[in-house]
Design a protein around this motif. Structure first.
Motif, PDB file in Angstrom:
ATOM      1  N   THR A 358       0.828  -1.219   0.000  1.00  0.00           N
ATOM      2  CA  THR A 358       0.000   0.000   0.000  1.00  0.00           C
ATOM      3  C   THR A 358       0.854   1.258   0.000  1.00  0.00           C
ATOM      4  O   THR A 358       0.362   2.341  -0.327  1.00  0.00           O
ATOM      5  N   LEU A 359       2.137   1.123   0.360  1.00  0.00           N
ATOM      6  CA  LEU A 359       3.048   2.265   0.362  1.00  0.00           C
ATOM      7  C   LEU A 359       3.812   2.396  -0.956  1.00  0.00           C
ATOM      8  O   LEU A 359       4.669   3.270  -1.085  1.00  0.00           O
ATOM      9  N   GLY A 360       3.498   1.500  -1.898  1.00  0.00           N
ATOM     10  CA  GLY A 360       4.103   1.603  -3.219  1.00  0.00           C
ATOM     11  C   GLY A 360       5.276   0.671  -3.480  1.00  0.00           C
ATOM     12  O   GLY A 360       5.910   0.769  -4.537  1.00  0.00           O
ATOM     13  N   TYR A 361       5.574  -0.232  -2.553  1.00  0.00           N
ATOM     14  CA  TYR A 361       6.689  -1.160  -2.757  1.00  0.00           C
ATOM     15  C   TYR A 361       6.265  -2.291  -3.693  1.00  0.00           C
ATOM     16  O   TYR A 361       5.156  -2.825  -3.583  1.00  0.00           O
ATOM     17  N   ARG A 362       7.170  -2.677  -4.597  1.00  0.00           N
ATOM     18  CA  ARG A 362       6.868  -3.696  -5.593  1.00  0.00           C
ATOM     19  C   ARG A 362       7.446  -5.048  -5.180  1.00  0.00           C
ATOM     20  O   ARG A 362       8.592  -5.133  -4.734  1.00  0.00           O
ATOM     21  N   GLN A 363       6.655  -6.102  -5.365  1.00  0.00           N
ATOM     22  CA  GLN A 363       7.098  -7.439  -4.995  1.00  0.00           C
ATOM     23  C   GLN A 363       8.263  -7.905  -5.862  1.00  0.00           C
ATOM     24  O   GLN A 363       9.071  -8.727  -5.438  1.00  0.00           O
ATOM     25  N   SER A 364       8.389  -7.357  -7.050  1.00  0.00           N
ATOM     26  CA  SER A 364       9.450  -7.775  -7.966  1.00  0.00           C
ATOM     27  C   SER A 364      10.812  -7.183  -7.618  1.00  0.00           C
ATOM     28  O   SER A 364      11.832  -7.591  -8.183  1.00  0.00           O
ATOM     29  N   ALA A 365      10.847  -6.209  -6.702  1.00  0.00           N
ATOM     30  CA  ALA A 365      12.127  -5.599  -6.315  1.00  0.00           C
ATOM     31  C   ALA A 365      13.006  -6.618  -5.586  1.00  0.00           C
ATOM     32  O   ALA A 365      12.522  -7.627  -5.074  1.00  0.00           O
ATOM     33  N   CYS A 366      14.290  -6.370  -5.543  1.00  0.00           N
ATOM     34  CA  CYS A 366      15.257  -7.188  -4.787  1.00  0.00           C
ATOM     35  C   CYS A 366      15.244  -8.651  -5.245  1.00  0.00           C
ATOM     36  O   CYS A 366      14.842  -9.556  -4.501  1.00  0.00           O
ATOM     37  N   PRO A 367      15.670  -8.926  -6.483  1.00  0.00           N
ATOM     38  CA  PRO A 367      15.594 -10.288  -7.030  1.00  0.00           C
ATOM     39  C   PRO A 367      16.389 -11.329  -6.255  1.00  0.00           C
ATOM     40  O   PRO A 367      15.966 -12.491  -6.167  1.00  0.00           O
ATOM     41  N   ASN A 368      17.541 -10.965  -5.696  1.00  0.00           N
ATOM     42  CA  ASN A 368      18.312 -11.943  -4.916  1.00  0.00           C
ATOM     43  C   ASN A 368      17.542 -12.389  -3.675  1.00  0.00           C
ATOM     44  O   ASN A 368      17.540 -13.575  -3.318  1.00  0.00           O
ATOM     45  N   THR A 369      16.896 -11.435  -3.025  1.00  0.00           N
ATOM     46  CA  THR A 369      16.102 -11.762  -1.847  1.00  0.00           C
ATOM     47  C   THR A 369      14.909 -12.631  -2.226  1.00  0.00           C
ATOM     48  O   THR A 369      14.580 -13.599  -1.522  1.00  0.00           O
ATOM     49  N   ASN A 370      14.266 -12.307  -3.335  1.00  0.00           N
ATOM     50  CA  ASN A 370      13.104 -13.083  -3.780  1.00  0.00           C
ATOM     51  C   ASN A 370      13.488 -14.522  -4.104  1.00  0.00           C
ATOM     52  O   ASN A 370      12.771 -15.465  -3.753  1.00  0.00           O
ATOM     53  N   SER A 371      14.625 -14.698  -4.763  1.00  0.00           N
ATOM     54  CA  SER A 371      15.102 -16.032  -5.114  1.00  0.00           C
ATOM     55  C   SER A 371      15.425 -16.836  -3.857  1.00  0.00           C
ATOM     56  O   SER A 371      15.077 -18.025  -3.749  1.00  0.00           O
ATOM     57  N   TYR A 372      16.094 -16.187  -2.915  1.00  0.00           N
ATOM     58  CA  TYR A 372      16.404 -16.854  -1.647  1.00  0.00           C
ATOM     59  C   TYR A 372      15.135 -17.290  -0.921  1.00  0.00           C
ATOM     60  O   TYR A 372      15.045 -18.410  -0.418  1.00  0.00           O
ATOM     61  N   TYR A 373      14.130 -16.408  -0.889  1.00  0.00           N
ATOM     62  CA  TYR A 373      12.894 -16.715  -0.175  1.00  0.00           C
ATOM     63  C   TYR A 373      12.211 -17.962  -0.722  1.00  0.00           C
ATOM     64  O   TYR A 373      11.646 -18.762   0.027  1.00  0.00           O
ATOM     65  N   GLU A 374      12.283 -18.179  -2.026  1.00  0.00           N
ATOM     66  CA  GLU A 374      11.625 -19.329  -2.635  1.00  0.00           C
ATOM     67  C   GLU A 374      12.252 -20.646  -2.200  1.00  0.00           C
ATOM     68  O   GLU A 374      11.621 -21.706  -2.296  1.00  0.00           O
ATOM     69  N   GLN A 375      13.476 -20.608  -1.679  1.00  0.00           N
ATOM     70  CA  GLN A 375      14.202 -21.835  -1.338  1.00  0.00           C
ATOM     71  C   GLN A 375      14.422 -22.050   0.156  1.00  0.00           C
ATOM     72  O   GLN A 375      14.765 -23.153   0.579  1.00  0.00           O
ATOM     73  N   THR A 376      14.213 -21.050   0.968  1.00  0.00           N
ATOM     74  CA  THR A 376      14.715 -21.118   2.341  1.00  0.00           C
ATOM     75  C   THR A 376      13.846 -21.950   3.281  1.00  0.00           C
ATOM     76  O   THR A 376      12.620 -21.964   3.163  1.00  0.00           O
ATOM     77  N   LEU A 377      14.509 -22.610   4.207  1.00  0.00           N
ATOM     78  CA  LEU A 377      13.832 -23.304   5.305  1.00  0.00           C
ATOM     79  C   LEU A 377      14.767 -23.314   6.515  1.00  0.00           C
ATOM     80  O   LEU A 377      15.953 -23.624   6.389  1.00  0.00           O
ATOM     81  N   THR A 378      14.215 -22.977   7.674  1.00  0.00           N
ATOM     82  CA  THR A 378      14.985 -22.966   8.909  1.00  0.00           C
ATOM     83  C   THR A 378      14.803 -24.282   9.639  1.00  0.00           C
ATOM     84  O   THR A 378      13.671 -24.684   9.940  1.00  0.00           O
ATOM     85  N   LEU A 379      15.919 -24.951   9.931  1.00  0.00           N
ATOM     86  CA  LEU A 379      15.903 -26.247  10.617  1.00  0.00           C
ATOM     87  C   LEU A 379      16.215 -26.065  12.100  1.00  0.00           C
ATOM     88  O   LEU A 379      16.787 -25.045  12.499  1.00  0.00           O
ATOM     89  N   PRO A 380      15.866 -27.030  12.940  1.00  0.00           N
ATOM     90  CA  PRO A 380      16.090 -26.883  14.381  1.00  0.00           C
ATOM     91  C   PRO A 380      17.555 -26.664  14.745  1.00  0.00           C
ATOM     92  O   PRO A 380      18.439 -27.404  14.297  1.00  0.00           O
ATOM     93  N   LEU A 381      17.795 -25.638  15.537  1.00  0.00           N
ATOM     94  CA  LEU A 381      19.126 -25.372  16.071  1.00  0.00           C
ATOM     95  C   LEU A 381      18.994 -24.513  17.315  1.00  0.00           C
ATOM     96  O   LEU A 381      18.439 -23.416  17.256  1.00  0.00           O
ATOM     97  N   TYR A 382      19.486 -25.029  18.425  1.00  0.00           N
ATOM     98  CA  TYR A 382      19.502 -24.296  19.688  1.00  0.00           C
ATOM     99  C   TYR A 382      20.430 -25.035  20.645  1.00  0.00           C
ATOM    100  O   TYR A 382      20.788 -26.203  20.403  1.00  0.00           O
ATOM    101  N   TYR A 383      20.837 -24.360  21.707  1.00  0.00           N
ATOM    102  CA  TYR A 383      21.851 -24.920  22.601  1.00  0.00           C
ATOM    103  C   TYR A 383      21.443 -26.282  23.151  1.00  0.00           C
ATOM    104  O   TYR A 383      22.246 -27.206  23.229  1.00  0.00           O
ATOM    105  N   GLY A 384      20.183 -26.433  23.534  1.00  0.00           N
ATOM    106  CA  GLY A 384      19.733 -27.664  24.174  1.00  0.00           C
ATOM    107  C   GLY A 384      19.419 -28.802  23.226  1.00  0.00           C
ATOM    108  O   GLY A 384      19.001 -29.878  23.671  1.00  0.00           O
ATOM    109  N   LEU A 385      19.615 -28.611  21.921  1.00  0.00           N
ATOM    110  CA  LEU A 385      19.370 -29.679  20.954  1.00  0.00           C
ATOM    111  C   LEU A 385      20.376 -30.810  21.196  1.00  0.00           C
ATOM    112  O   LEU A 385      21.586 -30.616  21.084  1.00  0.00           O
TER     113      LEU A 385
END
Length: 404
Positions: A358-385
Motif C-alpha cells: 500500500t506504500l508503493g513497494y513492488r514485490q518484484s524488487a530485490c531479485p536476490n532476496t526473492n530467489s532466496y525466499y523461494e528456497q529457504t527453510l529454517t531447521l532446528p538449532l539451539y543450545y539444548g538440541l
C-alpha cells in the motif's frame, strides 16, 4: 516435537530471578545497571541501554539519529518487519537494498548503487542475518563520508565477531547496535532488547527516550538550571528556598516512550550472559555438523557455510530446491511436523507484505532476496538440541527427500 528454536534456562537463572522477586526492585532497579554494564563490557562498547524489546531499541536508535519525515533509511528486505517499521515510526521512508546471495546480508555493491541514486538518505540499517555479521567495514567506508548514520540490527548476532576480531555491539563501524533478547535468541530475558553506543550524548538521549522523555535528579540536558541563572524552564516547585533541587521534581524534556525493561528480566539477563560463549560454541558445532550431514542429501544445501566461526548462528538456514520436488514447501513442512520436526521460514521479504504494497513497494524488487525466499527453510538449532535429536532431524530429512 523438536522446535526450530528454544531458550535454555538452568537453575541459576531461575534463582537469579527469584532473588529479585523476593528481595529486589521489580522495575527500574540496580539489576538494570548491572546488566547494561556487563553487556557493554562483553561486546566492547562504552554504553548499553536495556529496553523492552529489540523493536523498541530500533525505534529509539532511529530517533536518536534524528531520523524524521522526509528522510530515507536503507534497509535489508531479508529481515523481520520490525527493522523497516522502526523507520516508519519516525515518519521516514525505508528503501530496500538487495542481499548478497552468498552471505544473505545487505550487499555492499547494491548499497553503493542505492546511495548514488537515492537522495535524502540519513540512516543505513544493515541486518546481521542468522548471526552472520555484515561487511561492516565496507558499509562504513561508503556511508561515513556522506555523514550517514549506521544502526546495526544485531537481533541475531549477540556473541558474533567481525573479521577483524572486534565483537558485534562494539559499534566499531556504527553509531548504534541493537540486540534482541527474545527466547529463541542467543540469550534471553523473556522479552527484551539492548542498544549499544559509544557516544555519550546519544546514550543520555536514549535513557530519556525509553522512559517517557523524562529526566529526574541529574539534569545533564538543558531544561532545568540553578535558580540564579537563566533557565530555559524553571517552575517554582523545582527548588527549595536554599536553591536545592527538590527530590520529587522531574521534567519531560522530549516525547519519549515506556520502553523500559524490568529488574527481574535484567537479573535473568545477567545470569544468561555468563553462558553466552558456551551457547555460541554449541550452536557453531551443530551448524558444522549440519553442513557435513547435508552434503549427501539431494536437493538441499546449507546457507552461509563458509562463515561459521564469526557467526553466532542464531538460526540454521537450508536452501532447498522445492521446484525439483514433488511437493511444495508447505507440504514439506507439514510432513516434517508429522515426523516430530519443527521448521520455519526466515523471512517473507518485507516488500512482499500487504501493508508495504500500500506504500508503493513492488514485490518484484530485490531479485536476490526473492530467489532466496523461494528456497529457504529454517531447521532446528539451539543450545539444548541433543545429539539424538539432531540425528533424528537428519534421518527425517533423508526419509522425506527419498519420497518427495
Amino acid at each position: 516435537m523438536i522446535p526450530y528454536g528454544k531458550h535454555f534456562i538452568e537453575q541459576d537463572d531461575i534463582d537469579a530471578v527469584v532473588d529479585v522477586l523476593k528481595n529486589g526492585w521489580l522495575t527500574q532497579g540496580p539489576k538494570i545497571d548491572e546488566f547494561e554494564a556487563k553487556l557493554a563490557e562483553m561486546v566492547g562498547a562504552k554504553y548499553a541501554v536495556a529496553v523492552s524489546n529489540a523493536t523498541a531499541g530500533l525505534h529509539l536508535a532511529c530517533m536518536a539519529t534524528g531520523l524524521s519525515k522526509g528522510d530515507k533509511a536503507l534497509v535489508s528486505p531479508n529481515t523481520f518487519v520490525s527493522t523497516p517499521n522502526a523507520v516508519l515510526y519516525c515518519g521516514a521512508r525505508p528503501v530496500f537494498v538487495d542481499m548478497d546471495p552468498t552471505t544473505l546480508n545487505m550487499c555492499p555493491e547494491e548499497l553503493g548503487k542505492e546511495l548514488l541514486r537515492t537522495s535524502g538518505v540519513k540512516v543505513v540499517l544493515p541486518v546481521h542475518f542468522g548471526g552472520l555479521p555484515c561487511d561492516m567495514e565496507s558499509i562504513a567506508s561508503m556511508v561515513n563520508p556522506a555523514g550517514v548514520k549506521v544502526i546495526e540490527d544485531a537481533a541475531h548476532a549477540l556473541g558474533a565477531s567481525y573479521q577483524c576480531g572486534a565483537k558485534v555491539g562494539s559499534c566499531k563501524y556504527s553509531d548504534f547496535t541493537v540486540f534482541s533478547l527474545h527466547p529463541v535468541k542467543g540469550v534471553t530475558t523473556g522479552e527484551g532488547g539492548v542498544i549499544t553506543t559509544n557516544d555519550y550524548m546519544s546514550y543520555k538521549k536514549l535513557l530519556q527516550l525509553r522512559s517517557h522523555g523524562i529526566c529526574k535528579g541529574n539534569f545533564v540536558h538543558p531544561g532545568i538550571s540553578v535558580p540564579d541563572s537563566e533557565p530555559l524552564f524553571c517552575p517554582e516547585n523545582a527548588f527549595d528556598s536554599e536553591g536545592n533541587l527538590n527530590p520529587w521534581y522531574y521534567e519531560m524534556q522530549q516525547l519519549g516512550f515506556n520502553y523500559r525493561m524490568t529488574d527481574f528480566q535484567a537479573a535473568l539477563g545477567v545470569s544468561q550472559l555468563k553462558k553466552l560463549n558456551r551457547f555460541v560454541m554449541r550452536r557453531q558445532e551443530l551448524a558444522l555438523r549440519y553442513d557435513e550431514a547435508l552434503r549427501d542429501i539431494p536437493f538441499i544445501e546449507p546457507a552461509q557455510p563458509q562463515y561459521r566461526t564469526d557467526s553466532s548462528i542464531h538460526i540454521y538456514i537450508a536452501r532447498i530446491s522445492f521446484d525439483k520436488l514433488a511437493i511444495g514447501r508447505g507440504e514439506f513442512m507439514r510432513r516434517l511436523k508429522d515426523m516430530g520436526i519443527g521448521s520455519q521460514v526466515h523471512y517473507i521479504p518485507v516488500h512482499w507484505q500487504p501493508y508495504y504494497s500500500t506504500l508503493g513497494y513492488r514485490q518484484s524488487a530485490c531479485p536476490n532476496t526473492n530467489s532466496y525466499y523461494e528456497q529457504t527453510l529454517t531447521l532446528p538449532l539451539y543450545y539444548g538440541l541433543t545429539d539424538e535429536e539432531f540425528n533424528s532431524v537428519i534421518a527425517s530429512l533423508r526419509n522425506l527427500m527419498a519420497i518427495a
